[in-house]
Design a protein around this motif. Structure first.
Motif, PDB file in Angstrom:
ATOM      1  N   ALA A  36       0.836  -1.202   0.000  1.00 46.78           N
ATOM      2  CA  ALA A  36       0.000   0.000   0.000  1.00 46.78           C
ATOM      3  C   ALA A  36       0.872   1.253   0.000  1.00 46.78           C
ATOM      4  O   ALA A  36       0.633   2.206  -0.747  1.00 46.78           O
ATOM      5  N   PHE A  37       1.899   1.262   0.840  1.00 53.31           N
ATOM      6  CA  PHE A  37       2.634   2.502   1.050  1.00 53.31           C
ATOM      7  C   PHE A  37       3.437   2.932  -0.177  1.00 53.31           C
ATOM      8  O   PHE A  37       3.403   4.102  -0.569  1.00 53.31           O
ATOM      9  N   ASP A  69       3.134 -12.264  -2.217  1.00 50.08           N
ATOM     10  CA  ASP A  69       2.892 -11.171  -3.161  1.00 50.08           C
ATOM     11  C   ASP A  69       2.256 -11.650  -4.468  1.00 50.08           C
ATOM     12  O   ASP A  69       2.087 -10.851  -5.400  1.00 50.08           O
ATOM     13  N   THR A 132       8.971  -3.566   5.194  1.00 49.37           N
ATOM     14  CA  THR A 132       8.577  -3.495   6.612  1.00 49.37           C
ATOM     15  C   THR A 132       9.809  -3.382   7.526  1.00 49.37           C
ATOM     16  O   THR A 132      10.924  -3.674   7.115  1.00 49.37           O
ATOM     17  N   GLU A 133       9.537  -2.980   8.748  1.00 53.49           N
ATOM     18  CA  GLU A 133      10.625  -2.767   9.706  1.00 53.49           C
ATOM     19  C   GLU A 133      11.389  -4.063   9.945  1.00 53.49           C
ATOM     20  O   GLU A 133      12.596  -4.066  10.197  1.00 53.49           O
ATOM     21  N   ASP A 190      11.545   2.444   4.569  1.00 52.34           N
ATOM     22  CA  ASP A 190      10.835   1.903   5.729  1.00 52.34           C
ATOM     23  C   ASP A 190      11.000   2.828   6.928  1.00 52.34           C
ATOM     24  O   ASP A 190      11.924   3.634   7.002  1.00 52.34           O
ATOM     25  N   ASN A 191      10.054   2.657   7.874  1.00 49.89           N
ATOM     26  CA  ASN A 191       9.997   3.500   9.069  1.00 49.89           C
ATOM     27  C   ASN A 191      10.999   3.059  10.121  1.00 49.89           C
ATOM     28  O   ASN A 191      10.630   2.490  11.144  1.00 49.89           O
ATOM     29  N   ARG A 231       3.065   9.074   5.074  1.00 47.82           N
ATOM     30  CA  ARG A 231       1.711   9.202   4.546  1.00 47.82           C
ATOM     31  C   ARG A 231       0.920   8.022   5.092  1.00 47.82           C
ATOM     32  O   ARG A 231       1.255   6.859   4.775  1.00 47.82           O
ATOM     33  N   THR A 233      -1.368   5.189   5.265  1.00 46.04           N
ATOM     34  CA  THR A 233      -1.954   4.404   4.186  1.00 46.04           C
ATOM     35  C   THR A 233      -2.439   3.070   4.747  1.00 46.04           C
ATOM     36  O   THR A 233      -1.629   2.175   5.011  1.00 46.04           O
ATOM     37  N   ARG A 373      -3.748  -2.959  12.254  1.00 50.80           N
ATOM     38  CA  ARG A 373      -2.619  -2.716  11.350  1.00 50.80           C
ATOM     39  C   ARG A 373      -1.445  -2.083  12.122  1.00 50.80           C
ATOM     40  O   ARG A 373      -0.290  -2.439  11.917  1.00 50.80           O
TER      41      ARG A 373
END
Ligand code: NAD
Length: 492
Positions: A36-37, A69, A132-133, A190-191, A231, A233, A373
């Motif tokens: 999504a992101f 995926d 992802t983290e 990634d965050n 953002r 999402t 989430r």
């Protein structure tokens, strides 16, 4: 009609579509982890540039690394990689646009060599990631790459069908080096604080396991700029699909919805050039650190507070919790009293305004983001987002009561049963050890904190365990609401 290149011209009207010729866009970026992101953020910025007549040789080839995926691969194939991005403003206005910057998609498990060759191709100058983290395979406290992960072990066997980002990217770098091509730039989106540095550590560690000289070469030659990305999402739902069909008349199997806010702050360290991203609203800076610290410690750590304490208080959607005055006061108290004192000055940003804007963003009722989430893979998140605040506050003798209550909320949540006795589904790669520890905590209150791989030596520091144990006891005896009420009253 079903979204595809053939039907694009018949859309329009209520939504905008690419006016540029997608057949002339060449791939310059390979992106791993098209979720999504990526589709609400990086691909949107590239699409903006293409719409301005720029970046025609910076098209994106999406890659799915995991077998899960496959569905995305099928949708991308059916829709010529097109998808609808629906931006939902808090006043209820929706803006929809078909994004055209993703021009190819490959599913690695079907043909890992095709993915390696795509990254090794001369035209590819950037490999970016949103995996992802947890996708960097780094221990929360040690900061070290885990060489025992079964997929990593498999990818180190000569001739194995590659399964991980590390195996695929490293093999592509080796082929480029063998062919006399300079390495691409790796951009983690990634965050994670210092996401570029973390990516460098992971990829260099993997390469070192293959061959120490190769590891040193990756460390030295491959640029890994840091970035801050933002953002909100959520995951796409069937309601979103139905809404896109109803409002915009397009049959899209996997649209993306997101908030109107967007931010990307990026270091300008690219070996083979980059798209003119500043023309699409990206902030190019020398040092991302103050921005990413602000974002991870204010936004992402607040999300962790909402995820566990919000669920325990009976909420399931982010905006319902964020609109509750009790949660607002708690979050603002955490942000002002505990997170902000650990930040450096952030150029061009008024932090008070930033905090208020965050509460408004969380409260947008149209996004319908879920607490589930936010709670996903908490063991890869809370230690990266909230615990740095705790450590910095302890080092400077600052307040940690609200942070401690969030950690206690996670511990209470991980017991897997809510305050009404209903089960909580724990979706975390460390689910079993987390739940086992949490279930012992009524007899042994520090059981959850004892996991040093997650918490380091926090269990030994009474300045943290004091408020942690008080919050945990209060959660057990009086519940989440009463616990927060006491904390916001005390803070006055
Ligand atoms: P998503 O679930 O829609 O997509 C995640 C993608 O990552 C999938 O393609 C998945 O296969 C892939 N992936 C997961 N683990 C992987 C691994 N070990 N190796 C390779 N690929 C892997 O999630 P999303 O919303 O796209 O978010 C992905 C990441 O983007 C987040 O974890 C976060 O770091 C970053 N991000 C997300 C948001 C947001 O609001 N969604 C905002 C800022 C940053």
């Amino acid at each position: 009609p079903q979204l595809s290149s053939a039907t694009l011209a018949s859309l329009g009207g209520s939504l905008s579509v690419p006016s540029y010729d997608r057949s002339s866009v060449r791939t310059g970026i390979v992106h791993l982890g098209v979720g999504a992101f990526h589709r609400s953020h990086q691909a949107m910025y590239l699409d903006r540039l293409m719409e301005q007549g720029q970046a025609r040789d910076w098209g994106i080839c999406g890659v799915g690394v995991l077998p899960s995926d496959r569905r995305m691969a099928e949708v991308m194939a059916a829709q010529d990689c097109l998808y609808t991005l629906v931006v939902k403003h808090s006043d209820g206005r929706f803006d929809a646009r078909v994004v055209g910057s993703v021009v190819e998609y490959l599913l690695a498990p079907d043909d890992p060599d095709a993915v390696v060759e795509k990254m090794a191709a001369e035209g590819t100058r950037i490999v970016s990631l949103t995996v992802t983290e947890g996708g960097y395979n780094i221990g929360a406290v040690t900061g070290e790459f885990d060489p025992t992960h079964p997929d990593v072990v498999s990818d180190l066997r000569p001739g194995a069908a590659l399964r991980t980002s590390f195996g695929l990217v490293t093999e592509a770098l080796v082929r480029r080096r063998d062919r006399g091509l300079p390495p691409f730039t790796v951009v983690s989106c990634d965050n994670i604080q210092h996401n570029g540095d973390v990516a460098r550590r992971s990829f260099a560690a993997f390469a070192t396991l293959r061959d120490p000289d190769l590891g040193a070469w990756v460390e030295r030659e491959v640029p890994f700029p840091n970035s801050m990305v933002d953002r909100i999402t959520p995951a796409t739902t069937d309601d979103d699909r139905a809404e896109v069909a109803r409002r915009f008349g397009v049959d899209d199997a996997w649209p993306v919805v997101c908030e109107d806010f967007t931010q990307w702050v990026l270091e300008d360290r690219f070996g083979l050039g980059r798209p003119p991203l500043e023309d699409s609203g990206v902030q190019i800076v020398d040092d991302v650190d103050p921005y990413e610290r602000m974002k991870l410690r204010l936004l992402n750590a607040s999300h962790q507070a909402l995820a566990y304490l919000g669920h325990l208080a009976g909420y399931r959607l982010v905006h319902d919790a964020a609109q509750d005055p009790l949660f607002r006061r708690f979050l603002l108290g955490y942000m002002e009293g505990e997170a902000t004192p650990t930040l450096r000055p952030v150029p061009g940003i008024d932090l008070e305004d930033y905090r208020r804007t965050l509460i408004a963003r969380f409260s947008n009722p149209h996004i319908r983001d879920t607490l589930a989430r936010l709670a996903f893979d908490g063991s890869e998140r809370l230690p990266k987002w909230l615990l740095p605040v705790v450590r910095d506050q302890l080092a400077r003798g600052g307040e940690v009561r609200r942070s401690a209550a969030v950690v206690a909320g996670w511990a209470r949540y991980s017991e897997g049963v809510d305050e009404e006795g209903r089960p909580i589904e724990i979706a975390d790669r460390r689910r079993d050890p987390l739940m086992a520890a949490a279930r012992r905590e009524r007899e042994e209150p520090l059981a959850f904190l004892a996991d040093r791989a997650l918490f380091g030596d926090l269990a030994d520091d009474e300045r943290f365990t004091g408020p942690y144990l008080a919050a945990l006891a209060s959660l057990h005896e009086r519940g989440a609401r009463a616990t927060l009420e006491a904390l916001v009253v005390d803070a006055l």
